[in-house]
Design a protein around this motif. Structure first.
Motif, PDB file in Angstrom:
ATOM      1  N   ASP A 113      -1.842 -10.440   3.564  1.00 18.46           N
ATOM      2  CA  ASP A 113      -1.096  -9.249   3.129  1.00 18.46           C
ATOM      3  C   ASP A 113      -0.710  -8.304   4.269  1.00 18.46           C
ATOM      4  N   HIS A 114      -1.514  -8.281   5.338  1.00 17.57           N
ATOM      5  CA  HIS A 114      -1.276  -7.273   6.383  1.00 17.57           C
ATOM      6  C   HIS A 114      -0.201  -7.677   7.383  1.00 17.57           C
ATOM      7  N   LEU A 115       0.108  -8.957   7.453  1.00 17.02           N
ATOM      8  CA  LEU A 115       0.977  -9.434   8.534  1.00 17.02           C
ATOM      9  C   LEU A 115       2.438  -9.566   8.118  1.00 17.02           C
TER      10      LEU A 115
ATOM     11  N   GLY B 194      -0.017 -11.084  -2.736  1.00 13.52           N
ATOM     12  CA  GLY B 194      -0.353  -9.691  -3.031  1.00 13.52           C
ATOM     13  C   GLY B 194      -1.346  -9.110  -2.063  1.00 13.52           C
ATOM     14  N   ILE B 195      -1.652  -7.845  -2.301  1.00 10.76           N
ATOM     15  CA  ILE B 195      -2.565  -7.104  -1.437  1.00 10.76           C
ATOM     16  C   ILE B 195      -3.995  -7.342  -1.919  1.00 10.76           C
ATOM     17  N   ILE B 196      -4.862  -7.601  -0.991  1.00  8.78           N
ATOM     18  CA  ILE B 196      -6.252  -7.983  -1.263  1.00  8.78           C
ATOM     19  C   ILE B 196      -6.876  -7.223  -2.448  1.00  8.78           C
ATOM     20  N   HIS B 197      -6.782  -5.909  -2.442  1.00  5.09           N
ATOM     21  CA  HIS B 197      -7.563  -5.145  -3.429  1.00  5.09           C
ATOM     22  C   HIS B 197      -6.972  -5.227  -4.832  1.00  5.09           C
ATOM     23  N   GLN B 198      -5.657  -5.351  -4.904  1.00  6.60           N
ATOM     24  CA  GLN B 198      -5.033  -5.525  -6.205  1.00  6.60           C
ATOM     25  C   GLN B 198      -5.383  -6.919  -6.743  1.00  6.60           C
TER      26      GLN B 198
ATOM     27  N   THR C 272     -13.765  -7.329   4.144  1.00 13.92           N
ATOM     28  CA  THR C 272     -13.454  -6.913   5.519  1.00 13.92           C
ATOM     29  C   THR C 272     -12.230  -6.011   5.535  1.00 13.92           C
ATOM     30  N   ASP C 273     -12.317  -4.973   4.739  1.00 17.94           N
ATOM     31  CA  ASP C 273     -11.241  -3.983   4.688  1.00 17.94           C
ATOM     32  C   ASP C 273     -11.845  -2.745   4.055  1.00 17.94           C
ATOM     33  N   SER C 274     -11.538  -1.586   4.627  1.00 18.28           N
ATOM     34  CA  SER C 274     -12.223  -0.387   4.149  1.00 18.28           C
ATOM     35  C   SER C 274     -11.869  -0.024   2.707  1.00 18.28           C
ATOM     36  N   HIS C 275     -10.733  -0.521   2.205  1.00 20.98           N
ATOM     37  CA  HIS C 275     -10.380  -0.192   0.828  1.00 20.98           C
ATOM     38  C   HIS C 275     -10.880  -1.210  -0.190  1.00 20.98           C
ATOM     39  N   THR C 276     -11.819  -2.044   0.243  1.00 16.40           N
ATOM     40  CA  THR C 276     -12.540  -2.926  -0.677  1.00 16.40           C
ATOM     41  C   THR C 276     -13.120  -2.103  -1.829  1.00 16.40           C
TER      42      THR C 276
ATOM     43  N   GLY D 247       3.713   2.300  -4.474  1.00 17.20           N
ATOM     44  CA  GLY D 247       3.065   0.992  -4.460  1.00 17.20           C
ATOM     45  C   GLY D 247       1.856   0.994  -3.559  1.00 17.20           C
ATOM     46  N   SER D 248       1.582  -0.125  -2.901  1.00 13.24           N
ATOM     47  CA  SER D 248       0.411  -0.378  -2.054  1.00 13.24           C
ATOM     48  C   SER D 248      -0.799  -0.711  -2.916  1.00 13.24           C
ATOM     49  N   CYS D 249      -1.912  -1.027  -2.259  1.00 19.48           N
ATOM     50  CA  CYS D 249      -3.109  -1.385  -3.024  1.00 19.48           C
ATOM     51  C   CYS D 249      -3.626  -0.199  -3.806  1.00 19.48           C
ATOM     52  N   THR D 250      -3.262   1.002  -3.391  1.00 21.79           N
ATOM     53  CA  THR D 250      -3.803   2.210  -4.009  1.00 21.79           C
ATOM     54  C   THR D 250      -3.154   2.495  -5.361  1.00 21.79           C
TER      55      THR D 250
ATOM     56  N   ALA E 190       2.834  -6.780  -0.293  1.00 20.70           N
ATOM     57  CA  ALA E 190       2.042  -6.798   0.943  1.00 20.70           C
ATOM     58  C   ALA E 190       1.835  -5.356   1.406  1.00 20.70           C
ATOM     59  N   CYS E 191       1.111  -5.190   2.497  1.00 20.04           N
ATOM     60  CA  CYS E 191       0.766  -3.840   2.951  1.00 20.04           C
ATOM     61  C   CYS E 191       1.977  -3.095   3.521  1.00 20.04           C
ATOM     62  N   GLY E 192       2.765  -3.777   4.337  1.00 19.76           N
ATOM     63  CA  GLY E 192       4.000  -3.194   4.854  1.00 19.76           C
ATOM     64  C   GLY E 192       3.835  -1.789   5.418  1.00 19.76           C
ATOM     65  N   PRO E 193       4.586  -0.817   4.862  1.00 17.00           N
ATOM     66  CA  PRO E 193       4.604   0.528   5.444  1.00 17.00           C
ATOM     67  C   PRO E 193       3.240   1.211   5.427  1.00 17.00           C
ATOM     68  N   CYS E 194       2.333   0.726   4.619  1.00 22.31           N
ATOM     69  CA  CYS E 194       1.019   1.385   4.546  1.00 22.31           C
ATOM     70  C   CYS E 194       0.205   1.165   5.810  1.00 22.31           C
ATOM     71  N   ILE E 195       0.530   0.126   6.583  1.00 21.44           N
ATOM     72  CA  ILE E 195      -0.281  -0.185   7.767  1.00 21.44           C
ATOM     73  C   ILE E 195       0.598  -0.238   9.029  1.00 21.44           C
ATOM     74  N   GLY E 196       1.700   0.472   8.992  1.00 20.62           N
ATOM     75  CA  GLY E 196       2.542   0.495  10.187  1.00 20.62           C
ATOM     76  C   GLY E 196       3.410  -0.739  10.312  1.00 20.62           C
TER      77      GLY E 196
ATOM     78  N   PHE F 100       0.404   5.952  -0.922  1.00 17.26           N
ATOM     79  CA  PHE F 100      -0.631   5.146  -0.277  1.00 17.26           C
ATOM     80  C   PHE F 100      -1.904   5.992  -0.147  1.00 17.26           C
ATOM     81  N   ASN F 101      -2.743   5.635   0.808  1.00 15.88           N
ATOM     82  CA  ASN F 101      -4.008   6.376   0.909  1.00 15.88           C
ATOM     83  C   ASN F 101      -4.167   7.106   2.241  1.00 15.88           C
ATOM     84  N   ARG F 102      -3.608   6.554   3.303  1.00 12.14           N
ATOM     85  CA  ARG F 102      -3.826   7.151   4.626  1.00 12.14           C
ATOM     86  C   ARG F 102      -2.529   7.734   5.167  1.00 12.14           C
TER      87      ARG F 102
ATOM     88  N   LYS G  60       1.400   8.231  13.015  1.00 11.75           N
ATOM     89  CA  LYS G  60       1.980   6.917  13.326  1.00 11.75           C
ATOM     90  C   LYS G  60       1.642   5.828  12.311  1.00 11.75           C
ATOM     91  N   ARG G  61       0.836   6.151  11.284  1.00  7.38           N
ATOM     92  CA  ARG G  61       0.320   5.114  10.383  1.00  7.38           C
ATOM     93  C   ARG G  61       1.434   4.312   9.681  1.00  7.38           C
ATOM     94  N   ALA G  62       2.480   5.003   9.237  1.00  7.63           N
ATOM     95  CA  ALA G  62       3.470   4.298   8.422  1.00  7.63           C
ATOM     96  C   ALA G  62       4.549   3.621   9.277  1.00  7.63           C
TER      97      ALA G  62
HETATM   98 FE1  SF4 Z   1      -2.989  -2.806   2.757  1.00 10.07          FE
HETATM   99 FE2  SF4 Z   1      -2.661  -0.192   2.913  1.00 10.07          FE
HETATM  100 FE3  SF4 Z   1      -4.174  -1.220   1.057  1.00 10.07          FE
HETATM  101 FE4  SF4 Z   1      -5.002  -1.306   3.562  1.00 10.07          FE
HETATM  102  S1  SF4 Z   1      -4.690   0.518   2.374  1.00 10.07           S
HETATM  103  S2  SF4 Z   1      -5.096  -2.974   2.068  1.00 10.07           S
HETATM  104  S3  SF4 Z   1      -3.078  -1.560   4.613  1.00 10.07           S
HETATM  105  S4  SF4 Z   1      -1.993  -1.523   1.247  1.00 10.07           S
END
Ligand code: SF4
Length: 754
Positions: A95-97, A139-143, A159-163, A357-360, A421-427, A446-448, A452-454
């Motif tokens: 999802d991140h790439l 899809g994004i891991i957490h969803q 292995t992701d803080s939003h687990t 959107g995003s996992c959040t 995917a994560c896209g703009p949420c992770i730069g 998103f959450n963060r 420069k994050r987006a």
């Molecule tokens: Fe992806 Fe953003 Fe969710 Fe992290 S916070 S998993 S980068 S969508």
């Protein structure tokens, strides 16, 4: 593909006996968090009560999840552990790439070409070692975890803080570094300091414009980015049960932004509805048999002050929609105050882009409510003033909202739908013009919102809100707009108001996807080949770190004294660097390049004490390493806040840093440093931070007597020959000191000694 129902039944079979035993030992009613933790002790039935914030405890998580950026290093490490198969159910999510630029199909096709080597690596390692693999676009891991694997009362690490998102389905789900995941995948216990407990009592009911996101935006404002450190947040009360399961997920998701270990909710009807709607009726049936164990004891919720370390109460009926930001997720502003704050702080009022959107925030409910506003654009003859984008959390959500007409609605207001995917949420957002670094405002769900994050532009001010508020703000294009009270001028010059959003919690016709994007592992993976090219710039097999030589570290140079906020984004930047997450040497070229040097207030400019010249941080670190000179990093409060990426610990380790001495650590990063064989230390006296000078040489004087609970002594020898002796605290227990001695935790696993 899906969940392991037998594993879940076993968790529930154990629960009554273990929880009853824990209640007896602890001698009082239990919170939900305690029930889940005591049911997941590595040693089985509880035999002692643990001190919150004191005891390190071995746990046995039920699952592991990894995303593609962190999975590379985690799986490279796992390959070192000498196992034929993962010991607990594990999944990998691509999802991140995937960079957002044009639209879902174009961007996904490009990502598959650009990162083919990495996806192939992850797919083949997963296939070999019994790991479920979710392909790019799934899809994004957490969803995906919420839709398929999370279950009430379960415990997982990822292995992701939003687990922590999986807390919305009543789990204790915790973000960790890859090294922790490797422990659990290898069949080892997972260690965590028994957390403190924060109770959040939710009274009243959400209505109108207010959404679950506003609960956590409010909590972040109260607790700040470090208020949850070392604690699990447990939500309860009538307000909690009145909310959707996915809304609970959003609240838990952003628990990462207050530094909490995780957050969770007791089991209720909304979770049952979500389980059944996502094709898991057998889990819902199994839950019903132990439902009373899947929530806190009634006495706890009746008198929370007696049982939690801290209690916060929020009345949802009075809660206002919030926008948090810019640059930090805890700067909470109710929408009624935003105009005043924006003018006072000179924040650009014109909103350039709204992103949802995003996992959040990409549940069916989120999208339905946002779409109800988008529909009003044509109905009221309005024009959307800002650009608008949607990143669906999963193919299941995307297919379902497409079937139900929401994507068409968004297209009608000119929206771009990015890949799942994560896209703009992770730069990973190739935003046109971002390189000009113009000052501008965006709003997102998103959450963060760190600098420069987006889009990589340090002058983009990002504000975090609910998807419905973001949609309204994008329609208005004005940060000062309050949809609860303000009117908009439509194309006919009339004043119109947006009506409050509405939307179903779950799709009436059920969720749907022709191909959710899952690849099951081979039943016997022994014949599967995993290939890593020695000339690859993306992947590099790991060599073990050297063991400690048993001597005091002496003659170390100060690499950087970081000033102010130093998150894992500052230590190991994401965005374009994500492509090197599987190549330790290459990614080390981003080490600390975002950290501000306290001596010149510049980023990526530190003094090389060997030459007297200023250079990039990684270059200076490499110069010290080449000269055989150890180095040390000094930092401020909450150092390493943000993501779980162990690269932020492996890079300094790889480049010869021996210790990181800070005022305080974010939990995951501190553990990551320990796992990689570094010394993570805190000033016994915070004011000593000011004594450290640019040309300092550092000597440890009692590292040879490194022991739990015993501070270490460091001499800082200044350029004029004077010195300051500084006491450094640490939280290493015996086992963790063993990691330091062996060179890393993985060295112990590989040697079969852990
Ligand atoms: Fe992806 Fe953003 Fe969710 Fe992290 S916070 S998993 S980068 S969508």
């Amino acid at each position: 593909m899906a969940f392991d129902i037998e594993m879940i039944r076993k968790v529930y079979d154990n629960m009554p006996g273990r929880v009853d035993a824990a209640r007896k030992i602890v001698g009082r009613p239990l919170t939900l968090t305690e029930k889940i933790l005591y049911n997941h002790l590595w040693d089985g039935t509880p035999s002692k009560a643990f001190g919150r914030g004191i005891d390190y405890v071995d746990f046995a998580p039920d699952r592991v999840a990894c995303q593609d950026a962190t999975a590379q290093m985690a799986l490279l490490q796992f390959m070192h552990a000498g196992k034929s198969k993962v010991a607990v159910p594990t999944t990998v999510h691509c999802d991140h790439l995937i960079q957002a630029k044009v639209d879902a199909a174009t961007d996904l096709a490009r990502a598959k070409t650009q990162s083919n080597e990495v996806f192939d690596f992850l797919s083949s390692v997963s296939n070999k070692y019994g790991i479920g693999f979710w392909k790019p676009g799934a899809g994004i891991i957490h969803q995906v975890v919420l839709e398929n694997y999370a279950f009430p009362g379960g415990m997982m690490i990822g292995t992701d803080s939003h687990t922590v998102n999986a807390g919305g389905l009543g789990m204790v789900a915790i973000g960790v570094g890859g090294a922790d995941a490797v422990d659990v995948m290898s069949g080892m216990a997972w260690e965590l300091k028994f957390p403190k407990l924060i109770g959040v009592k939710l009274t009243g009911k959400l209505s109108g414009w207010t959404a679950p996101k506003d609960v956590i935006l409010k909590v972040a404002g109260i607790l700040t980015v470090k208020g949850g450190t070392g604690a699990i947040v447990e939500y309860f009360g009538e307000g909690a049960t009145s909310m959707s399961c996915t809304g609970k997920g959003t609240i838990c998701n952003m628990g990462a932004e207050i530094g909490a270990t995780t957050s969770t909710f007791g089991y209720d009807a909304s979770m049952g509805r979500y389980l059944r709607s996502t094709d898991r009726a057998d889990v819902a049936d199994a839950v019903d048999k132990v439902a009373s164990y899947l929530t806190g004891d009634p006495e706890v919720y009746a008198n929370p002050e007696q049982y939690f370390d801290q209690v916060i109460e929020i009345n949802l009926s009075e809660l206002e929609p919030h926008l948090n930001g810019p640059f930090t997720p805890d700067l909470a502003t109710p929408i009624s105050k935003m105009k005043e704050e924006a003018i006072k702080n000179n924040w650009p009022l014109q909103i350039q882009v709204g992103l949802i959107g995003s996992c959040t925030n990409s549940s069916y409910e989120d999208i339905a409510r946002a779409a109800s506003l988008a529909k009003q654009v044509s109905a009221k003859n309005l024009k959307t003033k800002a650009e608008f984008t949607i990143t669906p959390g999963s193919e299941v959500v995307r297919s379902t909202i497409e079937r139900d007409g929401f994507i068409e609605t968004f297209h009608k207001i000119g929206a771009t739908v990015f890949a799942n995917a994560c896209g703009p949420c992770i730069g990973m957002w190739d935003r046109e013009g971002a390189e000009k670094e113009e000052r501008n405002t965006i709003v997102h769900s998103f959450n963060r919102n760190f600098s420069k994050r987006a889009d990589g532009n340090p002058n983009t001010l990002a504000f975090v809100g609910s998807p419905e508020l973001v949609t309204a703000m994008a329609i208005a294009g004005d940060l000062g707009f309050n949809p609860l009270t303000d009117t908009l001028i439509n194309e006919d010059g009339e004043e119109v108001m947006l009506e409050a959003p509405t939307g179903d919690e779950l799709p009436a016709k059920g969720f749907y996807a022709e191909d959710p994007g899952f690849q099951a592992p081979a039943a016997d993976g022994s014949g599967v080949q995993v290939v890593v090219s020695p000339t690859s710039e993306r992947l590099q097999l790991l060599a073990p770190f050297d063991a400690w030589d048993g001597k005091n570290i002496t003659g170390a140079k100060l690499l950087i004294k970081a000033f102010g906020k130093c998150t894992t984004d500052h230590i190991s930047m994401a965005g374009p660097w994500l492509r090197f997450r599987g190549h330790l040497d290459n990614i080390s070229n981003n080490m600390l390049i975002g950290a501000v040097n306290a001596f010149n207030q510049k980023t990526n400019s530190v003094k090389n004490q060997l030459t007297g010249e200023y250079d990039a941080v990684p270059a200076v670190a490499r110069a010290y390493k080449a000269a055989g000179v150890p180095s040390i990093v000094v930092g401020d409060h909450n150092y390493g806040e943000g993501s779980s990426r162990e690269h932020a610990a492996m890079e300094p380790r790889f480049l010869g840093v021996k210790a990181v001495l800070v005022k305080s650590f974010a939990r995951i990063h501190e553990t990551n440093l320990k796992k990689q064989g570094l010394l993570g230390l805190t000033f016994a006296n915070e004011a000593d931070y000011d004594k450290i000078q640019e040309n300092d040489t550092i000597n440890f004087t009692d590292l040879v007597a490194f022991a739990p609970g015993k501070p270490l002594t460091l001499e800082f020898v200044h350029a004029d020959g004077t010195k300051d002796t500084i006491l450094a605290n640490h939280t290493y227990n015996e086992g963790q000191i063993g990691w330091f001695v062996a060179g890393s935790a993985l060295n112990l696993i590989a040697a079969g000694k852990a």
